[in-house]
Design a protein around this motif. Structure first.
Motif, PDB file in Angstrom:
ATOM      1  N   GLN A 256      -6.576   3.539  -2.493  1.00 60.17           N
ATOM      2  CA  GLN A 256      -5.339   4.280  -2.205  1.00 60.17           C
ATOM      3  C   GLN A 256      -5.057   5.345  -3.229  1.00 60.17           C
ATOM      4  O   GLN A 256      -5.594   5.439  -4.258  1.00 60.17           O
ATOM      5  CB  GLN A 256      -4.169   3.338  -2.033  1.00 60.17           C
ATOM      6  CG  GLN A 256      -3.792   2.512  -3.216  1.00 60.17           C
ATOM      7  CD  GLN A 256      -2.554   1.668  -2.950  1.00 60.17           C
ATOM      8  OE1 GLN A 256      -1.800   1.908  -2.030  1.00 60.17           O
ATOM      9  NE2 GLN A 256      -2.348   0.651  -3.743  1.00 60.17           N
TER      10      GLN A 256
ATOM     11  N   SER B 199       0.215   4.163   1.357  1.00 65.50           N
ATOM     12  CA  SER B 199       0.230   4.811   2.663  1.00 65.50           C
ATOM     13  C   SER B 199      -0.277   3.837   3.720  1.00 65.50           C
ATOM     14  O   SER B 199      -0.997   2.885   3.420  1.00 65.50           O
ATOM     15  CB  SER B 199      -0.643   6.071   2.644  1.00 65.50           C
ATOM     16  OG  SER B 199      -1.973   5.734   2.313  1.00 65.50           O
TER      17      SER B 199
ATOM     18  N   LEU C  63       0.844  -1.212   0.000  1.00 67.93           N
ATOM     19  CA  LEU C  63       0.000   0.000   0.000  1.00 67.93           C
ATOM     20  C   LEU C  63       0.868   1.247   0.000  1.00 67.93           C
ATOM     21  O   LEU C  63       1.928   1.281   0.639  1.00 67.93           O
ATOM     22  CB  LEU C  63      -0.922   0.001   1.222  1.00 67.93           C
ATOM     23  CG  LEU C  63      -2.000  -1.079   1.250  1.00 67.93           C
ATOM     24  CD1 LEU C  63      -2.700  -1.085   2.607  1.00 67.93           C
ATOM     25  CD2 LEU C  63      -3.008  -0.857   0.137  1.00 67.93           C
TER      26      LEU C  63
END
Length: 85
Positions: free
Chosen positions: A85, A18, A16
């Motif tokens: 995301q 973040s 991911l």
């Protein structure tokens, strides 16, 4: 034994862009534990272990969900995180 999709979801979550929110991390933890171990099988941590208590409580809320259902929910939640995301 974990499905290939479950193993792939575990890998995806580490890519991911973040870090997920604490709420999302607790959900991931709880679903993972339920999928891999089933219902809570440990005592709740001591009173000042706030992180441990939060993780234990999140897992406890999954009680009664089959390991297969928890695995499917984990995969779907990881896909949702990746898509958002």
């Amino acid at each position: 034994m974990a499905s290939e999709a479950f193993v792939n979801a575990q890998k995806k979550v580490n890519t991911l862009d973040s870090k997920p929110s604490n709420e999302a991390l607790l959900k991931l933890y709880a679903l993972y534990k339920q999928a891999t171990e089933g219902n809570v099988n440990t005592e709740r941590p001591g009173g000042f272990d706030f992180k441990g208590n939060a993780k234990w409580d999140a897992w406890k809320k999954m009680e009664g969900i089959s390991q297969e259902d928890a695995e499917a929910k984990y995969i779907a939640f990881v896909d949702e995180l990746v898509d958002n995301q």
